[in-house]
Motif scaffolding. Structure first.
Motif, PDB file in Angstrom:
ATOM      1  N   MET A   1      32.472   3.135 -27.412  1.00  0.00           N
ATOM      2  CA  MET A   1      31.785   3.867 -26.367  1.00  0.00           C
ATOM      3  C   MET A   1      31.570   5.304 -26.822  1.00  0.00           C
ATOM      4  SD  MET A   1      32.431   3.909 -22.419  1.00  0.00           S
ATOM      5  CE  MET A   1      31.463   4.932 -21.393  1.00  0.00           C
ATOM      6  N   GLU A   2      30.432   5.839 -26.445  1.00  0.00           N
ATOM      7  CA  GLU A   2      30.080   7.203 -26.812  1.00  0.00           C
ATOM      8  C   GLU A   2      30.976   8.208 -26.104  1.00  0.00           C
ATOM      9  OE1 GLU A   2      26.079   9.911 -27.080  1.00  0.00           O
ATOM     10  OE2 GLU A   2      26.012   8.020 -26.024  1.00  0.00           O
ATOM     11  N   GLN A   3      31.398   9.228 -26.831  1.00  0.00           N
ATOM     12  CA  GLN A   3      32.258  10.253 -26.243  1.00  0.00           C
ATOM     13  C   GLN A   3      31.421  11.281 -25.507  1.00  0.00           C
ATOM     14  OE1 GLN A   3      34.611  11.976 -29.292  1.00  0.00           O
ATOM     15  NE2 GLN A   3      35.693  10.102 -29.748  1.00  0.00           N
ATOM     16  N   HIS A   4      32.062  11.959 -24.561  1.00  0.00           N
ATOM     17  CA  HIS A   4      31.454  13.071 -23.837  1.00  0.00           C
ATOM     18  C   HIS A   4      30.242  12.658 -23.014  1.00  0.00           C
ATOM     19  CE1 HIS A   4      34.105  15.449 -26.320  1.00  0.00           C
ATOM     20  NE2 HIS A   4      33.504  15.005 -27.404  1.00  0.00           N
ATOM     21  N   VAL A   5      30.300  11.517 -22.378  1.00  0.00           N
ATOM     22  CA  VAL A   5      29.225  11.069 -21.511  1.00  0.00           C
ATOM     23  C   VAL A   5      29.750  11.032 -20.088  1.00  0.00           C
ATOM     24  CG1 VAL A   5      27.639   9.201 -20.931  1.00  0.00           C
ATOM     25  CG2 VAL A   5      28.143   9.700 -23.320  1.00  0.00           C
ATOM     26  N   ARG A   6      29.052  11.687 -19.208  1.00  0.00           N
ATOM     27  CA  ARG A   6      29.425  11.728 -17.796  1.00  0.00           C
ATOM     28  C   ARG A   6      28.396  10.912 -17.028  1.00  0.00           C
ATOM     29  NH1 ARG A   6      28.465  16.068 -13.580  1.00  0.00           N
ATOM     30  NH2 ARG A   6      30.179  15.826 -12.129  1.00  0.00           N
ATOM     31  N   THR A   7      28.858   9.953 -16.249  1.00  0.00           N
ATOM     32  CA  THR A   7      27.947   9.126 -15.458  1.00  0.00           C
ATOM     33  C   THR A   7      27.964   9.599 -14.008  1.00  0.00           C
ATOM     34  OG1 THR A   7      29.687   7.519 -15.010  1.00  0.00           O
ATOM     35  CG2 THR A   7      28.282   7.113 -16.932  1.00  0.00           C
ATOM     36  N   LEU A   8      26.922   9.238 -13.275  1.00  0.00           N
ATOM     37  CA  LEU A   8      26.892   9.575 -11.854  1.00  0.00           C
ATOM     38  C   LEU A   8      27.958   8.759 -11.144  1.00  0.00           C
ATOM     39  CD1 LEU A   8      23.054   9.637 -11.107  1.00  0.00           C
ATOM     40  CD2 LEU A   8      24.598  11.582 -11.331  1.00  0.00           C
ATOM     41  N   GLY A   9      28.776   9.432 -10.372  1.00  0.00           N
ATOM     42  CA  GLY A   9      29.835   8.762  -9.633  1.00  0.00           C
ATOM     43  C   GLY A   9      30.110   9.485  -8.329  1.00  0.00           C
ATOM     44  N   ARG A  10      31.108   9.019  -7.628  1.00  0.00           N
ATOM     45  CA  ARG A  10      31.466   9.622  -6.344  1.00  0.00           C
ATOM     46  C   ARG A  10      31.766  11.111  -6.463  1.00  0.00           C
ATOM     47  NH1 ARG A  10      32.580   6.286  -2.103  1.00  0.00           N
ATOM     48  NH2 ARG A  10      32.752   4.093  -2.576  1.00  0.00           N
ATOM     49  N   ASP A  11      32.351  11.505  -7.580  1.00  0.00           N
ATOM     50  CA  ASP A  11      32.749  12.898  -7.746  1.00  0.00           C
ATOM     51  C   ASP A  11      31.565  13.858  -7.842  1.00  0.00           C
ATOM     52  OD1 ASP A  11      32.166  11.701 -10.219  1.00  0.00           O
ATOM     53  OD2 ASP A  11      33.295  13.231 -11.303  1.00  0.00           O
ATOM     54  N   ASN A  12      30.383  13.354  -8.132  1.00  0.00           N
ATOM     55  CA  ASN A  12      29.239  14.261  -8.177  1.00  0.00           C
ATOM     56  C   ASN A  12      28.111  13.848  -7.234  1.00  0.00           C
ATOM     57  OD1 ASN A  12      28.814  12.143  -9.969  1.00  0.00           O
ATOM     58  ND2 ASN A  12      27.758  13.377 -11.465  1.00  0.00           N
ATOM     59  N   LEU A  13      28.475  13.241  -6.120  1.00  0.00           N
ATOM     60  CA  LEU A  13      27.476  12.905  -5.107  1.00  0.00           C
ATOM     61  C   LEU A  13      26.815  14.151  -4.531  1.00  0.00           C
ATOM     62  CD1 LEU A  13      29.063   9.928  -3.125  1.00  0.00           C
ATOM     63  CD2 LEU A  13      26.979   9.906  -4.496  1.00  0.00           C
ATOM     64  N   SER A  14      27.590  15.236  -4.398  1.00  0.00           N
ATOM     65  CA  SER A  14      27.007  16.463  -3.857  1.00  0.00           C
ATOM     66  C   SER A  14      25.967  17.036  -4.826  1.00  0.00           C
ATOM     67  CB  SER A  14      28.088  17.499  -3.559  1.00  0.00           C
ATOM     68  OG  SER A  14      28.714  17.931  -4.751  1.00  0.00           O
ATOM     69  N   GLU A  15      26.192  16.878  -6.122  1.00  0.00           N
ATOM     70  CA  GLU A  15      25.209  17.334  -7.106  1.00  0.00           C
ATOM     71  C   GLU A  15      23.921  16.525  -6.956  1.00  0.00           C
ATOM     72  OE1 GLU A  15      27.082  16.705 -10.882  1.00  0.00           O
ATOM     73  OE2 GLU A  15      28.605  18.246 -10.517  1.00  0.00           O
ATOM     74  N   LEU A  16      24.068  15.226  -6.878  1.00  0.00           N
ATOM     75  CA  LEU A  16      22.922  14.336  -6.725  1.00  0.00           C
ATOM     76  C   LEU A  16      22.170  14.650  -5.436  1.00  0.00           C
ATOM     77  CD1 LEU A  16      21.422  11.915  -7.899  1.00  0.00           C
ATOM     78  CD2 LEU A  16      23.051  10.431  -6.738  1.00  0.00           C
ATOM     79  N   GLU A  17      22.906  14.874  -4.349  1.00  0.00           N
ATOM     80  CA  GLU A  17      22.270  15.195  -3.076  1.00  0.00           C
ATOM     81  C   GLU A  17      21.479  16.499  -3.168  1.00  0.00           C
ATOM     82  OE1 GLU A  17      23.264  16.043   1.620  1.00  0.00           O
ATOM     83  OE2 GLU A  17      24.912  15.969   0.186  1.00  0.00           O
ATOM     84  N   SER A  18      22.036  17.511  -3.820  1.00  0.00           N
ATOM     85  CA  SER A  18      21.338  18.786  -3.960  1.00  0.00           C
ATOM     86  C   SER A  18      20.028  18.615  -4.726  1.00  0.00           C
ATOM     87  CB  SER A  18      22.220  19.804  -4.683  1.00  0.00           C
ATOM     88  OG  SER A  18      23.338  20.129  -3.911  1.00  0.00           O
ATOM     89  N   VAL A  19      20.069  17.859  -5.804  1.00  0.00           N
ATOM     90  CA  VAL A  19      18.868  17.626  -6.606  1.00  0.00           C
ATOM     91  C   VAL A  19      17.822  16.860  -5.792  1.00  0.00           C
ATOM     92  CG1 VAL A  19      17.991  16.400  -8.643  1.00  0.00           C
ATOM     93  CG2 VAL A  19      20.058  17.794  -8.815  1.00  0.00           C
ATOM     94  N   GLU A  20      18.254  15.814  -5.108  1.00  0.00           N
ATOM     95  CA  GLU A  20      17.328  15.006  -4.297  1.00  0.00           C
ATOM     96  C   GLU A  20      16.720  15.838  -3.157  1.00  0.00           C
ATOM     97  OE1 GLU A  20      16.539  11.551  -4.362  1.00  0.00           O
ATOM     98  OE2 GLU A  20      17.937  10.802  -5.868  1.00  0.00           O
ATOM     99  N   ARG A  21      17.527  16.684  -2.520  1.00  0.00           N
ATOM    100  CA  ARG A  21      17.020  17.514  -1.417  1.00  0.00           C
ATOM    101  C   ARG A  21      16.043  18.566  -1.902  1.00  0.00           C
ATOM    102  NH1 ARG A  21      20.019  17.979   3.817  1.00  0.00           N
ATOM    103  NH2 ARG A  21      21.428  16.222   3.833  1.00  0.00           N
ATOM    104  N   LEU A  22      16.307  19.122  -3.077  1.00  0.00           N
ATOM    105  CA  LEU A  22      15.367  20.101  -3.620  1.00  0.00           C
ATOM    106  C   LEU A  22      14.019  19.442  -3.853  1.00  0.00           C
ATOM    107  CD1 LEU A  22      14.595  22.863  -4.730  1.00  0.00           C
ATOM    108  CD2 LEU A  22      15.505  22.131  -6.949  1.00  0.00           C
ATOM    109  N   LEU A  23      14.015  18.275  -4.460  1.00  0.00           N
ATOM    110  CA  LEU A  23      12.764  17.565  -4.701  1.00  0.00           C
ATOM    111  C   LEU A  23      12.046  17.295  -3.382  1.00  0.00           C
ATOM    112  CD1 LEU A  23      11.539  15.188  -7.154  1.00  0.00           C
ATOM    113  CD2 LEU A  23      11.660  14.249  -4.858  1.00  0.00           C
ATOM    114  N   ALA A  24      12.788  16.856  -2.377  1.00  0.00           N
ATOM    115  CA  ALA A  24      12.177  16.551  -1.084  1.00  0.00           C
ATOM    116  C   ALA A  24      11.596  17.807  -0.423  1.00  0.00           C
ATOM    117  CB  ALA A  24      13.200  15.899  -0.155  1.00  0.00           C
ATOM    118  N   SER A  25      12.244  18.945  -0.636  1.00  0.00           N
ATOM    119  CA  SER A  25      11.783  20.150   0.048  1.00  0.00           C
ATOM    120  C   SER A  25      10.628  20.842  -0.668  1.00  0.00           C
ATOM    121  CB  SER A  25      12.939  21.131   0.264  1.00  0.00           C
ATOM    122  OG  SER A  25      13.419  21.612  -0.965  1.00  0.00           O
TER     123      SER A  25
END
Length: 152
Positions: free
Chosen positions: A1-25
């Motif tokens: 498995m590749e090192q230093h890869v961060r996947t979308l998970g519960r711990d960054n839902l707020s990050e995902l929400e911020s990005v999605e809301r910016l696009l929507a706005s």
């Protein structure tokens, strides 16, 4: 498995929400322009950590909706054209219709940018201050805030 890869998970839902809301706005075109601008300011390090981004294909999977995902796919393609050495990393080489990747530092820059536009705590504070300037007590302003958040 590749090192230093961060996947979308519960711990960054707020990050995902911020990005999605910016696009929507601001809309897809403005969002893509912002993302490309931030990308052009970013120095790509082929050894740096990677943010892996999945497309939302099922409600049980944490992923990004179609429009922002497609923007991030194009961003990844542009980064690979700009720095072909990225293809040595599996996350960039094996991207497909349901997964893509961007440098983690660039992801954080995009999230910070999105949070500047959408700060829920800041919006709540502005609401409370506006009500208190209108003559409401702190309790009345707080009650008005709670009431404004309830579904009608």
């Amino acid at each position: 498995m590749e090192q230093h890869v961060r996947t979308l998970g519960r711990d960054n839902l707020s990050e995902l929400e911020s990005v999605e809301r910016l696009l929507a706005s601001i809309g897809p075109a403005a969002f893509e322009a912002d993302v490309r601008f931030l990308s052009n300011l970013h120095t790509v390090d082929t050894e740096s950590a990677i943010q892996s981004i999945s497309r939302l294909t099922h409600p049980s999977i944490i992923g990004m909706s179609d429009t922002p995902f497609q923007i991030f796919q194009r961003l990844c393609d542009d980064l690979v054209v700009r720095v072909p050495l990225l293809l040595q990393r599996p996350s960039y080489r094996y991207r497909n219709g349901d997964s893509t990747a961007v440098p983690f530092e660039l992801w954080l820059d995009i999230v910070r940018h999105a949070r500047e536009f959408f700060d829920p705590a800041g919006l709540d504070a502005e609401f409370l201050i506006a009500r208190m300037r209108e003559g409401c007590s702190r309790q009345e302003a707080f009650d008005a805030l709670i009431s404004s958040k309830r579904p009608k």
